[in-house]
Design a protein around this motif. Structure first.
Motif, PDB file in Angstrom:
ATOM      1  N   SER A 103       0.652  -1.391   0.106  1.00  0.00           N
ATOM      2  CA  SER A 103       0.322   0.074  -0.116  1.00  0.00           C
ATOM      3  C   SER A 103       0.020   1.204  -0.175  1.00  0.00           C
ATOM      4  O   SER A 103       0.434   2.353  -1.019  1.00  0.00           O
ATOM      5  CB  SER A 103      -0.761  -0.250   1.266  1.00  0.00           C
ATOM      6  OG  SER A 103      -1.303   1.111   1.421  1.00  0.00           O
ATOM      7  N   ALA A 104       2.025   1.445   1.356  1.00  0.00           N
ATOM      8  CA  ALA A 104       3.126   2.169   0.666  1.00  0.00           C
ATOM      9  C   ALA A 104       3.408   2.968  -0.738  1.00  0.00           C
ATOM     10  O   ALA A 104       3.339   4.347  -0.968  1.00  0.00           O
ATOM     11  CB  ALA A 104       3.590   2.055   2.139  1.00  0.00           C
ATOM     12  N   VAL A 105       3.677   1.517  -1.033  1.00  0.00           N
ATOM     13  CA  VAL A 105       4.678   1.471  -2.384  1.00  0.00           C
ATOM     14  C   VAL A 105       4.000   2.448  -3.724  1.00  0.00           C
ATOM     15  O   VAL A 105       3.889   3.565  -4.171  1.00  0.00           O
ATOM     16  CB  VAL A 105       5.070   0.552  -2.752  1.00  0.00           C
ATOM     17  CG1 VAL A 105       5.337   0.518  -4.530  1.00  0.00           C
ATOM     18  CG2 VAL A 105       5.840   0.164  -1.943  1.00  0.00           C
ATOM     19  N   TYR A 106       2.450   1.879  -4.031  1.00  0.00           N
ATOM     20  CA  TYR A 106       1.057   2.473  -4.430  1.00  0.00           C
ATOM     21  C   TYR A 106       0.946   4.295  -3.915  1.00  0.00           C
ATOM     22  O   TYR A 106       0.457   5.357  -4.859  1.00  0.00           O
ATOM     23  CB  TYR A 106       0.825   1.674  -4.139  1.00  0.00           C
ATOM     24  CG  TYR A 106       0.446   0.551  -5.120  1.00  0.00           C
ATOM     25  CD1 TYR A 106       1.416   0.480  -6.081  1.00  0.00           C
ATOM     26  CD2 TYR A 106      -0.434  -0.898  -4.430  1.00  0.00           C
ATOM     27  CE1 TYR A 106       1.152  -0.571  -7.467  1.00  0.00           C
ATOM     28  CE2 TYR A 106      -0.057  -1.806  -5.250  1.00  0.00           C
ATOM     29  CZ  TYR A 106       0.383  -1.597  -7.079  1.00  0.00           C
ATOM     30  OH  TYR A 106       1.586  -3.007  -7.758  1.00  0.00           O
ATOM     31  N   LYS A 112       3.753  11.201  -5.647  1.00  0.00           N
ATOM     32  CA  LYS A 112       5.059  11.719  -6.555  1.00  0.00           C
ATOM     33  C   LYS A 112       4.319  11.490  -8.411  1.00  0.00           C
ATOM     34  O   LYS A 112       5.023  12.450  -9.700  1.00  0.00           O
ATOM     35  CB  LYS A 112       6.357  10.658  -7.332  1.00  0.00           C
ATOM     36  CG  LYS A 112       7.150  10.556  -5.603  1.00  0.00           C
ATOM     37  CD  LYS A 112       7.862   9.914  -5.755  1.00  0.00           C
ATOM     38  CE  LYS A 112       8.602  10.394  -4.575  1.00  0.00           C
ATOM     39  NZ  LYS A 112       9.756  11.784  -4.395  1.00  0.00           N
ATOM     40  N   GLY A 113       3.544  10.700  -9.136  1.00  0.00           N
ATOM     41  CA  GLY A 113       2.459  11.763  -9.984  1.00  0.00           C
ATOM     42  C   GLY A 113       3.159  10.617 -10.484  1.00  0.00           C
ATOM     43  O   GLY A 113       2.456  10.603 -12.393  1.00  0.00           O
ATOM     44  N   MET A 114       3.424   9.621 -10.206  1.00  0.00           N
ATOM     45  CA  MET A 114       3.923   8.414 -10.963  1.00  0.00           C
ATOM     46  C   MET A 114       3.168   7.338 -11.434  1.00  0.00           C
ATOM     47  O   MET A 114       1.928   6.865 -11.030  1.00  0.00           O
ATOM     48  CB  MET A 114       5.440   7.579 -10.753  1.00  0.00           C
ATOM     49  CG  MET A 114       6.311   7.408 -10.179  1.00  0.00           C
ATOM     50  SD  MET A 114       7.730   6.893  -8.454  1.00  0.00           S
ATOM     51  CE  MET A 114       7.734   5.359  -9.212  1.00  0.00           C
ATOM     52  N   PRO A 115       3.593   6.114 -12.734  1.00  0.00           N
ATOM     53  CA  PRO A 115       2.247   5.033 -12.707  1.00  0.00           C
ATOM     54  C   PRO A 115       2.514   4.026 -12.016  1.00  0.00           C
ATOM     55  O   PRO A 115       3.449   4.215 -10.679  1.00  0.00           O
ATOM     56  CB  PRO A 115       2.990   4.603 -14.006  1.00  0.00           C
ATOM     57  CG  PRO A 115       3.638   6.062 -14.674  1.00  0.00           C
ATOM     58  CD  PRO A 115       4.075   6.443 -13.772  1.00  0.00           C
ATOM     59  N   LEU A 116       1.813   4.093 -11.264  1.00  0.00           N
ATOM     60  CA  LEU A 116       1.065   2.643 -10.273  1.00  0.00           C
ATOM     61  C   LEU A 116       1.821   1.225 -10.376  1.00  0.00           C
ATOM     62  O   LEU A 116       2.999   0.556  -9.993  1.00  0.00           O
ATOM     63  CB  LEU A 116      -0.030   1.970  -9.932  1.00  0.00           C
ATOM     64  CG  LEU A 116      -1.154   3.316  -9.490  1.00  0.00           C
ATOM     65  CD1 LEU A 116      -2.077   2.561  -9.210  1.00  0.00           C
ATOM     66  CD2 LEU A 116      -0.424   3.743  -8.185  1.00  0.00           C
ATOM     67  N   GLN A 117       1.742   1.223 -12.302  1.00  0.00           N
ATOM     68  CA  GLN A 117       2.606  -0.132 -12.594  1.00  0.00           C
ATOM     69  C   GLN A 117       1.930  -1.225 -12.109  1.00  0.00           C
ATOM     70  O   GLN A 117       2.846  -2.167 -11.721  1.00  0.00           O
ATOM     71  CB  GLN A 117       3.851   0.388 -12.863  1.00  0.00           C
ATOM     72  CG  GLN A 117       4.195   1.258 -14.363  1.00  0.00           C
ATOM     73  CD  GLN A 117       6.063   1.515 -13.811  1.00  0.00           C
ATOM     74  OE1 GLN A 117       6.494   0.957 -13.228  1.00  0.00           O
ATOM     75  NE2 GLN A 117       6.030   1.972 -15.423  1.00  0.00           N
ATOM     76  N   TYR A 144      -7.983   0.716 -17.241  1.00  0.00           N
ATOM     77  CA  TYR A 144      -7.170  -0.215 -16.295  1.00  0.00           C
ATOM     78  C   TYR A 144      -5.559  -0.303 -16.552  1.00  0.00           C
ATOM     79  O   TYR A 144      -5.506  -1.242 -15.274  1.00  0.00           O
ATOM     80  CB  TYR A 144      -7.574  -1.318 -15.884  1.00  0.00           C
ATOM     81  CG  TYR A 144      -9.737  -1.425 -16.088  1.00  0.00           C
ATOM     82  CD1 TYR A 144      -9.934  -1.146 -13.983  1.00  0.00           C
ATOM     83  CD2 TYR A 144     -10.585  -1.412 -16.252  1.00  0.00           C
ATOM     84  CE1 TYR A 144     -11.180  -0.917 -14.177  1.00  0.00           C
ATOM     85  CE2 TYR A 144     -11.876  -0.459 -15.694  1.00  0.00           C
ATOM     86  CZ  TYR A 144     -12.112  -0.476 -14.410  1.00  0.00           C
ATOM     87  OH  TYR A 144     -12.925  -0.285 -13.476  1.00  0.00           O
ATOM     88  N   ASN A 145      -4.799   0.164 -17.580  1.00  0.00           N
ATOM     89  CA  ASN A 145      -3.452  -0.324 -17.537  1.00  0.00           C
ATOM     90  C   ASN A 145      -2.739   0.929 -16.906  1.00  0.00           C
ATOM     91  O   ASN A 145      -2.738   2.171 -17.132  1.00  0.00           O
ATOM     92  CB  ASN A 145      -3.418  -0.816 -19.408  1.00  0.00           C
ATOM     93  CG  ASN A 145      -1.804  -0.759 -19.387  1.00  0.00           C
ATOM     94  OD1 ASN A 145      -1.436  -0.524 -18.582  1.00  0.00           O
ATOM     95  ND2 ASN A 145      -2.057  -0.910 -20.707  1.00  0.00           N
ATOM     96  N   THR A 146      -2.380   0.540 -15.470  1.00  0.00           N
ATOM     97  CA  THR A 146      -1.640   1.822 -14.858  1.00  0.00           C
ATOM     98  C   THR A 146      -0.470   1.055 -15.084  1.00  0.00           C
ATOM     99  O   THR A 146       0.738   2.016 -14.813  1.00  0.00           O
ATOM    100  CB  THR A 146      -1.787   0.301 -13.208  1.00  0.00           C
ATOM    101  OG1 THR A 146      -1.121  -0.738 -13.406  1.00  0.00           O
ATOM    102  CG2 THR A 146      -3.120   0.653 -12.522  1.00  0.00           C
TER     103      THR A 146
END
Length: 186
Positions: A103-106, A112-117, A144-146
């Motif tokens: 959860s913290a990673v996401y 940071k505005g990063m893609p969740l990937q 849905y493509n993160t």
């Protein structure tokens, strides 16, 4: 006959929601808020759609109480966003002990505005059974493509359990942006 009744029951929540949209709008129920951590089993004698819907909403509200709603506001998310994030955590985690870290990673990526990937979102959009993902899978056009789109997908990809909902609301306190898989499923 029993098989078909079980199949119908497994689809029942979907049909109930479709049939009762006016009722839900009247009650001001957000359809996206109906995901919960419980598997539903209803007997043939309990097939009144309004009663089943009432039970689903009651169960959701019994889990998602005021303290969780307050926490949702504190972290700046909507209930739908919490449930969406929790569903991704549900798909990613194997052990309860790792859910808050995931959860913290996401959360950190979102800040940071990063893609969740998030691989579980790709598993959700591929037509095959769950499998090792390919680079072409990561390019599938879908909201849905993160890997392609930043932020959370439009809605949950899975039915999150309580542990994942709590992890989404109470992430670990770290600054991790990535996690590492050993390649053996862990």
């Amino acid at each position: 006959f029993f098989f078909y009744w079980c199949l119908l029951l497994s689809l029942m929540p979907f049909f109930i929601l479709l049939a009762n949209i006016p009722y839900l709008l009247y009650k001001k129920v957000d359809l996206k808020d109906l995901f919960n951590a419980k598997n539903w089993v209803f007997l043939e004698s309990e097939s009144d759609p309004k009663e089943i819907l009432r039970q689903i909403v009651t169960e959701f509200n019994s889990v998602y109480k005021d303290d969780l709603r307050e926490r949702t506001e504190q972290i700046g998310l909507t209930i739908n966003e919490v449930l969406t994030l929790a569903s991704i955590i549900e798909g990613e985690a194997i052990f309860d002990s790792e859910r808050a870290i995931i959860s913290a990673v996401y959360h950190n990526r979102l800040k940071k505005g990063m893609p969740l990937q998030a691989d579980p979102t790709i598993q959700y959009i591929i037509k095959d059974e769950p499998r090792r993902l390919s680079l072409s899978d990561l390019k599938i056009e879908s909201p849905y493509n993160t890997y392609l789109y930043r932020g959370l997908p439009p809605g949950p990809i899975d039915n999150p359990g309580k542990a994942s909902i709590f992890a989404a609301l109470y992430p670990d306190d770290n600054d991790y942006l990535f996690f590492f898989a050993r390649g053996d499923g862990y």
